[in-house]
Scaffold this active site. Structure first.
Site, PDB file in Angstrom:
ATOM      1  N   HIS A   1      41.672  27.171  51.190  1.00 41.91           N
ATOM      2  CA  HIS A   1      40.779  25.783  51.306  1.00 41.91           C
ATOM      3  C   HIS A   1      40.852  25.445  53.241  1.00 41.91           C
ATOM      4  O   HIS A   1      40.120  25.844  53.570  1.00 41.91           O
ATOM      5  CB  HIS A   1      42.171  24.989  50.443  1.00 41.91           C
ATOM      6  CG  HIS A   1      41.578  23.828  50.281  1.00 41.91           C
ATOM      7  ND1 HIS A   1      39.847  23.789  50.300  1.00 41.91           N
ATOM      8  CD2 HIS A   1      41.201  22.506  50.065  1.00 41.91           C
ATOM      9  CE1 HIS A   1      39.414  22.039  50.123  1.00 41.91           C
ATOM     10  NE2 HIS A   1      40.370  21.354  49.286  1.00 41.91           N
TER      11      HIS A   1
ATOM     12  N   HIS B   1      32.461  31.354  48.562  1.00 40.56           N
ATOM     13  CA  HIS B   1      32.385  29.845  48.274  1.00 40.56           C
ATOM     14  C   HIS B   1      32.951  30.314  46.353  1.00 40.56           C
ATOM     15  O   HIS B   1      31.647  30.602  45.758  1.00 40.56           O
ATOM     16  CB  HIS B   1      31.972  28.829  47.874  1.00 40.56           C
ATOM     17  CG  HIS B   1      32.444  27.031  48.292  1.00 40.56           C
ATOM     18  ND1 HIS B   1      31.625  26.859  47.026  1.00 40.56           N
ATOM     19  CD2 HIS B   1      32.273  26.299  49.028  1.00 40.56           C
ATOM     20  CE1 HIS B   1      32.491  25.474  47.462  1.00 40.56           C
ATOM     21  NE2 HIS B   1      32.713  25.186  48.506  1.00 40.56           N
TER      22      HIS B   1
ATOM     23  N   ASP C   1      33.731  25.847  56.853  1.00 37.15           N
ATOM     24  CA  ASP C   1      35.040  26.462  57.707  1.00 37.15           C
ATOM     25  C   ASP C   1      34.793  27.720  59.061  1.00 37.15           C
ATOM     26  O   ASP C   1      35.260  26.963  59.988  1.00 37.15           O
ATOM     27  CB  ASP C   1      36.428  27.082  56.984  1.00 37.15           C
ATOM     28  CG  ASP C   1      36.738  26.379  55.995  1.00 37.15           C
ATOM     29  OD1 ASP C   1      36.727  24.401  56.825  1.00 37.15           O
ATOM     30  OD2 ASP C   1      37.200  26.163  54.572  1.00 37.15           O
TER      31      ASP C   1
HETATM   32  C1  LIG Z   1      36.367  30.241  48.629  1.00 37.70           C
HETATM   33  C2  LIG Z   1      36.933  31.439  47.801  1.00 37.70           C
HETATM   34  C3  LIG Z   1      39.118  31.224  47.744  1.00 37.70           C
HETATM   35  C4  LIG Z   1      35.977  31.248  46.022  1.00 37.70           C
HETATM   36  O1  LIG Z   1      36.895  32.433  45.384  1.00 37.70           O
HETATM   37  P1  LIG Z   1      36.538  31.877  43.985  1.00 37.70           P
HETATM   38  O2  LIG Z   1      35.298  31.606  43.578  1.00 37.70           O
HETATM   39  O3  LIG Z   1      37.382  32.302  43.253  1.00 37.70           O
HETATM   40  O4  LIG Z   1      36.169  33.657  44.517  1.00 37.70           O
HETATM   41  P2  LIG Z   1      36.798  35.280  44.111  1.00 37.70           P
HETATM   42  O5  LIG Z   1      37.847  34.977  45.121  1.00 37.70           O
HETATM   43  O6  LIG Z   1      37.864  35.742  42.879  1.00 37.70           O
HETATM   44  O7  LIG Z   1      35.768  36.370  44.940  1.00 37.70           O
HETATM   45  C5  LIG Z   1      35.243  37.082  44.412  1.00 37.70           C
HETATM   46  C6  LIG Z   1      35.151  38.451  44.730  1.00 37.70           C
HETATM   47  O8  LIG Z   1      34.913  37.772  46.622  1.00 37.70           O
HETATM   48  C7  LIG Z   1      35.259  38.971  47.387  1.00 37.70           C
HETATM   49  N1  LIG Z   1      35.651  37.615  48.020  1.00 37.70           N
HETATM   50  C8  LIG Z   1      35.527  36.199  47.528  1.00 37.70           C
HETATM   51  N2  LIG Z   1      35.897  35.562  49.379  1.00 37.70           N
HETATM   52  C9  LIG Z   1      36.205  36.866  50.256  1.00 37.70           C
HETATM   53  C10 LIG Z   1      35.913  36.695  51.445  1.00 37.70           C
HETATM   54  N3  LIG Z   1      36.196  35.955  51.933  1.00 37.70           N
HETATM   55  N4  LIG Z   1      36.512  37.958  51.989  1.00 37.70           N
HETATM   56  C11 LIG Z   1      36.006  39.115  51.227  1.00 37.70           C
HETATM   57  N5  LIG Z   1      35.864  39.529  49.974  1.00 37.70           N
HETATM   58  C12 LIG Z   1      36.011  37.781  49.577  1.00 37.70           C
HETATM   59  C13 LIG Z   1      36.544  38.563  46.172  1.00 37.70           C
HETATM   60  O9  LIG Z   1      37.960  39.941  46.921  1.00 37.70           O
HETATM   61  C14 LIG Z   1      36.304  39.160  44.484  1.00 37.70           C
HETATM   62  O10 LIG Z   1      36.208  40.486  44.961  1.00 37.70           O
HETATM   63  P3  LIG Z   1      36.325  41.420  43.487  1.00 37.70           P
HETATM   64  O11 LIG Z   1      35.505  40.524  42.343  1.00 37.70           O
HETATM   65  O12 LIG Z   1      35.979  42.871  44.136  1.00 37.70           O
HETATM   66  O13 LIG Z   1      38.025  41.009  43.583  1.00 37.70           O
HETATM   67  C15 LIG Z   1      37.056  32.925  48.170  1.00 37.70           C
HETATM   68  O14 LIG Z   1      36.137  33.245  48.514  1.00 37.70           O
HETATM   69  C16 LIG Z   1      37.857  32.802  49.976  1.00 37.70           C
HETATM   70  O15 LIG Z   1      39.094  33.154  49.717  1.00 37.70           O
HETATM   71  N6  LIG Z   1      37.174  33.281  50.549  1.00 37.70           N
HETATM   72  C17 LIG Z   1      37.981  32.956  52.634  1.00 37.70           C
HETATM   73  C18 LIG Z   1      38.390  31.757  52.409  1.00 37.70           C
HETATM   74  C19 LIG Z   1      37.515  30.705  52.789  1.00 37.70           C
HETATM   75  O16 LIG Z   1      37.039  30.872  53.610  1.00 37.70           O
HETATM   76  N7  LIG Z   1      37.959  29.365  52.029  1.00 37.70           N
HETATM   77  C20 LIG Z   1      37.333  28.145  52.639  1.00 37.70           C
HETATM   78  C21 LIG Z   1      36.818  28.070  51.205  1.00 37.70           C
HETATM   79  S1  LIG Z   1      35.568  26.730  51.860  1.00 37.70           S
END
Ligand SMILES: CC(C)(COP(=O)(O)OP(=O)(O)OC[C@H]1O[C@@H](n2cnc3c(N)ncnc32)[C@H](O)[C@@H]1OP(=O)(O)O)[C@@H](O)C(=O)NCCC(=O)NCCS
Length: 381
Positions: free
Chosen positions: A228, A267, A318
């Protein structure tokens, strides 16, 4: 959790993805059009043309202020920027090197102890507390930073805007107006985002009829996480560790091979782009020229391009905000606290909305553990 998946109810959604958990008048995220609006106004328009306090007023009161309303709101908040000696004496006990978000949580708990309205949840008390929290939190973030680094505290000044005064309290220098405006725009884009994880946490706390400060402290613990708000510190650390544009491709290849996430990308709700990122990117390009940096923006764009190609992922709120903060000289440890002080208006608006029509938030879970176990006395196990 055991692996008995047989009887999982069809309406279970891991991470509550896609679940509508409430009804709100505050922000609308339209993932089909990659759009975000606050009380019906596009957030990117507000970020370009309004001040942070106009947006805070809008979020709290449901309408944009007229000139007289904004003047009165700004005057009230400007007075609340001054932190009491009693409170500052408390901050001085926080050990140097403490995490910025943990310290901020402690500081907000201390403000709760000193606030005479803490235990009151009626609309008028909540609005007063919201104004104090919005006004005080930037002063607290700056004070925590300066105390943590053995620097003299800078008193707030009343002639600078909410955002510019924060930059002044951090450095002791009045900021360049264009830098202050871009910084303010990032604060506006951070101000509100529906039922994101920290706001939802705040609502769970508020729904027990606990108070606004407690709900904000709950939200702070959630915002701190790297998935987050913590992602803005992670994003700039990533870019600095890559170091040079020629390292982007090999770095990304290795990182994705290890199945690691790249901070500042992806996201839960947006699928094609984060509606806040394009304006942030434009601002970073402009500010790079202004501060004479030729390295960081092209490096950030190169990683953006590579992530799009390799993972079809886009920068979130971010990513470019962290680049902007770095370019304007803000220390990395305050990036997530800046997100927190910006989101204060959104959290407060949601807490007020929750208290105005409260229903306890208490979901259920599907039990997947052992059943019908026979108790064996301790000496026979
Ligand atoms: C924001 C976030 C938590 C959303 O997550 P979500 O909707 O739950 O999606 P998931 O984490 O399940 O990701 C889905 C897929 O995309 C990949 N993915 C998502 N964000 C990624 C990232 N930033 N880098 C690399 N791979 C990513 C995951 O590894 C997953 O791959 P898989 O299906 O092969 O396992 C996720 O994109 C993330 O962790 N981003 C990095 C942290 C970040 O920038 N957070 C700020 C958000 S505003």
């Amino acid at each position: 959790m055991t692996s008995d998946n047989k009887n999982i109810p069809h309406n279970y959604s891991p991470g509550l993805e896609g679940i509508i958990a409430g009804i709100s008048d505050i922000a609308e995220i339209d993932p089909d059009h990659d759009a975000l609006s606050y009380r019906g106004y596009p957030a990117h328009v507000l970020a370009e043309h309004a001040t942070y306090l106009e947006v805070a007023y809008l979020l709290l009161n449901g309408k944009l202020p007229n000139r007289a309303e904004l003047d009165s709101f700004s005057n009230e908040l400007t007075q609340e920027r001054n932190l009491s000696q009693q409170f500052l004496a408390f901050l001085k006990h926080i050990p140097q090197g403490a995490n910025g978000m943990t310290s901020l949580s402690m500081a907000i708990s201390c403000l709760a102890i000193l606030d005479l309205d803490t235990q009151k949840n009626d609309r008028s008390s909540n609005l007063s507390k919201a104004k104090r929290l919005i006004a005080q939190s930037p002063a607290v973030v700056a004070a925590l930073y300066r105390i943590g680094h053995g620097q003299k505290l800078i008193k707030p000044t009343s002639h600078l805007s909410h955002a510019a005064n924060f930059l002044y309290m951090m450095t002791g220098k009045e900021p360049d107006p264009e830098i202050a405006k871009s910084f303010q725009s990032t604060m506006i884009l951070y101000a509100e985002h529906g039922f994101n994880a920290s706001t939802f946490t705040a609502l769970v706390t508020a729904s027990t009829l606990s108070d606004m400060h407690s709900a904000v402290v709950s939200a702070l613990g959630t915002l701190k996480g790297p998935l987050h708000g913590g992602a803005n510190e992670g994003a700039i650390e990533t870019l600095l560790s890559i170091g040079d544009i020629k390292n982007v491709e090999p770095w990304l290849k290795e990182t994705l091979k290890r199945k690691e996430k790249v901070m500042g990308f992806g996201h839960r709700i947006y699928r094609k782009q984060d509606s806040r990122a394009p304006l942030q990117k434009q601002m970073v390009e402009r500010i790079s020229k202004r501060v004479g940096d030729t390295k960081l923006f092209p490096l950030a764009c190169k990683l953006e391009e590579a992530m799009k190609r390799e993972k079809n992922l886009f920068p979130n709120v971010d990513y470019f905000s962290s680049v902007l903060y770095y370019l304007i000289g803000l220390p990395i440890e305050v990036y997530t606290p800046i997100f927190a002080m910006s989101r204060m208006a959104g959290w407060a608006a949601h807490i007020i909305e929750q208290h105005s029509a409260n229903v306890l938030i208490r979901p259920d879970c599907h039990y997947s553990g052992d059943k019908k176990m026979k108790f064996v006395p301790i000496d026979e196990r």
